[in-house]
Design a protein around this motif. Sequence first.
Motif, PDB file in Angstrom:
ATOM      1  N   GLU A  43      -6.187  -4.805  32.705  1.00  0.00           N
ATOM      2  CA  GLU A  43      -5.431  -5.883  33.352  1.00  0.00           C
ATOM      3  C   GLU A  43      -4.513  -6.568  32.343  1.00  0.00           C
ATOM      4  OE1 GLU A  43      -8.340  -8.443  35.075  1.00  0.00           O
ATOM      5  OE2 GLU A  43      -8.899  -7.021  36.665  1.00  0.00           O
ATOM      6  N   LYS A  44      -4.914  -6.541  31.068  1.00  0.00           N
ATOM      7  CA  LYS A  44      -4.069  -7.040  29.977  1.00  0.00           C
ATOM      8  C   LYS A  44      -3.873  -5.873  29.013  1.00  0.00           C
ATOM      9  CE  LYS A  44      -5.844 -11.792  30.242  1.00  0.00           C
ATOM     10  NZ  LYS A  44      -6.544 -12.873  29.493  1.00  0.00           N
ATOM     11  N   PRO A  45      -2.886  -5.018  29.282  1.00  0.00           N
ATOM     12  CA  PRO A  45      -2.771  -3.754  28.563  1.00  0.00           C
ATOM     13  C   PRO A  45      -2.401  -3.836  27.087  1.00  0.00           C
ATOM     14  CG  PRO A  45      -0.877  -4.083  29.994  1.00  0.00           C
ATOM     15  CD  PRO A  45      -1.843  -5.176  30.321  1.00  0.00           C
ATOM     16  N   GLY A  46      -2.006  -4.994  26.598  1.00  0.00           N
ATOM     17  CA  GLY A  46      -1.659  -5.100  25.186  1.00  0.00           C
ATOM     18  C   GLY A  46      -0.336  -4.427  24.857  1.00  0.00           C
ATOM     19  N   LYS A  47      -0.204  -3.952  23.631  1.00  0.00           N
ATOM     20  CA  LYS A  47       1.080  -3.400  23.173  1.00  0.00           C
ATOM     21  C   LYS A  47       1.279  -1.948  23.586  1.00  0.00           C
ATOM     22  CE  LYS A  47       1.351  -6.478  19.167  1.00  0.00           C
ATOM     23  NZ  LYS A  47       1.402  -6.570  17.678  1.00  0.00           N
ATOM     24  N   LEU A  48       0.228  -1.287  24.034  1.00  0.00           N
ATOM     25  CA  LEU A  48       0.328   0.117  24.470  1.00  0.00           C
ATOM     26  C   LEU A  48       0.944   0.989  23.371  1.00  0.00           C
ATOM     27  CD1 LEU A  48       1.540  -0.458  28.146  1.00  0.00           C
ATOM     28  CD2 LEU A  48      -0.769   0.158  27.404  1.00  0.00           C
ATOM     29  N   LEU A  49       0.446   0.821  22.155  1.00  0.00           N
ATOM     30  CA  LEU A  49       0.983   1.564  21.009  1.00  0.00           C
ATOM     31  C   LEU A  49       0.909   3.069  21.216  1.00  0.00           C
ATOM     32  CD1 LEU A  49       1.980   1.826  18.059  1.00  0.00           C
ATOM     33  CD2 LEU A  49      -0.428   1.689  17.354  1.00  0.00           C
ATOM     34  N   ARG A  50      -0.233   3.560  21.655  1.00  0.00           N
ATOM     35  CA  ARG A  50      -0.434   5.010  21.765  1.00  0.00           C
ATOM     36  C   ARG A  50       0.483   5.634  22.823  1.00  0.00           C
ATOM     37  NH1 ARG A  50      -4.100   1.914  20.265  1.00  0.00           N
ATOM     38  NH2 ARG A  50      -5.459   2.359  18.473  1.00  0.00           N
ATOM     39  N   PRO A  51       0.581   5.074  24.036  1.00  0.00           N
ATOM     40  CA  PRO A  51       1.555   5.617  24.983  1.00  0.00           C
ATOM     41  C   PRO A  51       2.994   5.534  24.474  1.00  0.00           C
ATOM     42  CG  PRO A  51      -0.020   4.230  26.122  1.00  0.00           C
ATOM     43  CD  PRO A  51      -0.266   4.041  24.652  1.00  0.00           C
ATOM     44  N   ALA A  52       3.318   4.456  23.760  1.00  0.00           N
ATOM     45  CA  ALA A  52       4.670   4.331  23.200  1.00  0.00           C
ATOM     46  C   ALA A  52       4.953   5.479  22.241  1.00  0.00           C
ATOM     47  CB  ALA A  52       4.826   2.997  22.483  1.00  0.00           C
ATOM     48  N   LEU A  53       3.965   5.853  21.436  1.00  0.00           N
ATOM     49  CA  LEU A  53       4.157   6.949  20.486  1.00  0.00           C
ATOM     50  C   LEU A  53       4.309   8.284  21.208  1.00  0.00           C
ATOM     51  CD1 LEU A  53       1.663   5.944  17.650  1.00  0.00           C
ATOM     52  CD2 LEU A  53       4.158   5.750  17.637  1.00  0.00           C
ATOM     53  N   MET A  59      10.910  12.008  22.661  1.00  0.00           N
ATOM     54  CA  MET A  59      12.339  11.774  22.452  1.00  0.00           C
ATOM     55  C   MET A  59      12.824  12.390  21.140  1.00  0.00           C
ATOM     56  SD  MET A  59      13.210   7.963  23.933  1.00  0.00           S
ATOM     57  CE  MET A  59      12.049   7.089  22.894  1.00  0.00           C
ATOM     58  N   MET A  60      11.956  12.423  20.137  1.00  0.00           N
ATOM     59  CA  MET A  60      12.342  13.021  18.859  1.00  0.00           C
ATOM     60  C   MET A  60      12.597  14.513  19.009  1.00  0.00           C
ATOM     61  SD  MET A  60       9.907  10.989  16.144  1.00  0.00           S
ATOM     62  CE  MET A  60      10.846  11.451  14.693  1.00  0.00           C
ATOM     63  N   LEU A  61      11.973  15.107  20.030  1.00  0.00           N
ATOM     64  CA  LEU A  61      12.162  16.536  20.289  1.00  0.00           C
ATOM     65  C   LEU A  61      13.174  16.782  21.405  1.00  0.00           C
ATOM     66  CD1 LEU A  61       8.408  17.580  20.133  1.00  0.00           C
ATOM     67  CD2 LEU A  61      10.132  17.921  18.371  1.00  0.00           C
ATOM     68  N   ASN A  62      13.706  15.681  21.946  1.00  0.00           N
ATOM     69  CA  ASN A  62      14.691  15.777  23.027  1.00  0.00           C
ATOM     70  C   ASN A  62      14.136  16.508  24.251  1.00  0.00           C
ATOM     71  OD1 ASN A  62      17.255  15.127  24.058  1.00  0.00           O
ATOM     72  ND2 ASN A  62      18.086  17.135  23.512  1.00  0.00           N
ATOM     73  N   LEU A  63      12.866  16.233  24.555  1.00  0.00           N
ATOM     74  CA  LEU A  63      12.230  16.852  25.717  1.00  0.00           C
ATOM     75  C   LEU A  63      12.619  16.090  26.979  1.00  0.00           C
ATOM     76  CD1 LEU A  63       8.681  17.506  24.198  1.00  0.00           C
ATOM     77  CD2 LEU A  63      10.621  19.076  24.340  1.00  0.00           C
ATOM     78  N   LYS A  64      12.733  16.782  28.073  1.00  0.00           N
ATOM     79  CA  LYS A  64      13.261  16.174  29.297  1.00  0.00           C
ATOM     80  C   LYS A  64      12.166  15.639  30.233  1.00  0.00           C
ATOM     81  CE  LYS A  64      17.348  17.143  27.899  1.00  0.00           C
ATOM     82  NZ  LYS A  64      18.131  16.047  27.278  1.00  0.00           N
ATOM     83  N   GLU A  65      10.918  16.127  30.119  1.00  0.00           N
ATOM     84  CA  GLU A  65       9.850  15.618  30.971  1.00  0.00           C
ATOM     85  C   GLU A  65       9.607  14.143  30.686  1.00  0.00           C
ATOM     86  OE1 GLU A  65       9.757  18.252  29.062  1.00  0.00           O
ATOM     87  OE2 GLU A  65       8.700  19.946  29.977  1.00  0.00           O
ATOM     88  N   ASP A  66       9.103  13.398  31.699  1.00  0.00           N
ATOM     89  CA  ASP A  66       8.888  11.961  31.443  1.00  0.00           C
ATOM     90  C   ASP A  66       7.541  11.687  30.771  1.00  0.00           C
ATOM     91  OD1 ASP A  66       6.937  12.042  33.439  1.00  0.00           O
ATOM     92  OD2 ASP A  66       8.091  10.873  34.887  1.00  0.00           O
ATOM     93  N   PHE A  67       6.560  12.594  30.873  1.00  0.00           N
ATOM     94  CA  PHE A  67       5.269  12.501  30.186  1.00  0.00           C
ATOM     95  C   PHE A  67       4.487  11.224  30.521  1.00  0.00           C
ATOM     96  CE2 PHE A  67       7.631  15.427  27.356  1.00  0.00           C
ATOM     97  CZ  PHE A  67       6.764  16.514  27.421  1.00  0.00           C
TER      98      PHE A  67
END
Length: 282
Positions: A43-53, A59-67
């Motif tokens: 309910e309070k997800p925080g910074k969501l560091l791991r999903p952000a990474l 994006m660093m690989l220029n992949l098109k899927e949204d993941f």
Amino acid sequence: MKVIQAQRNVEIGLQKVVEKIQSLDKKEFASPKLYAASLHLLEKPGKLLRPALVFIGSMMLNLKEDFVDLATAVELFHVSSLIHDDIIDNSCTRRGTEAVHVKYGISQALLAGDALIANAIKLAAPYGTNIVSYLSGAAMAMCAGEALELESRTKTLKRYLQIAHLKTATLIGASLSVTAVYAKSRLAEKLNKIGTMAGIAFQIRDDVLDYLEGERDASHSNIIDVLYSKTKSVSQAVDKAVKINNANVSKAIMLSRSIPDCSSKALLNSYLESIRLPKELR
């Protein structure tokens, strides 16, 4: 400007992760109490560091899927470990709120952690058995780290770093590299190393700040306690911890220099710098 757009793309992805979590099917949980216990910390997800990474890595690989499903799976693995850790450590609070086992009882908390793991596997499965195996390996390392911490009687820096590597850094390394593994990219190992070094720095940062803010969790080895046992000086212990944190961040950034330039690389480095402890603490 491109870095700002990359950050915006991450923010959009994280919002979708939150929406995905909120859309988990209540019917599958059967028990309203189990559903509430499972989503309590979310309910309070925080910074969501791991999903952000996960998104930065893609994006660093220029992949098109949204993941989005893969990023959500990573977060569910992480939160399940927090629920179980709080039971083992007998912690009363997490992220400024009641721990799941305090609010819902130990039995419901155990089941909630298991339910999140099950949902994580379900979300990761469409990406292939290789990805499920990769994330399961990270989850197993987290269990091994928890076991080592429970068994450790001698507090040494070597053992502390080993536990930090297993409990925290492994999943952070997997988060940054999982889309590269999916794409069978040569950068997978390098991204994993960058994330792992960042994860160790992240754990040290949390420990130092918790110690200085008087919120140290006595149930696990804080790096200041470990270093104090050698130096007998809090200031020297903090100084050493800051140096180790900074060294890991610098190594991660240096390794990232060999990756082709892109806006998400600059964004990754900004995330890495945010983990660095200020030298003023020394």
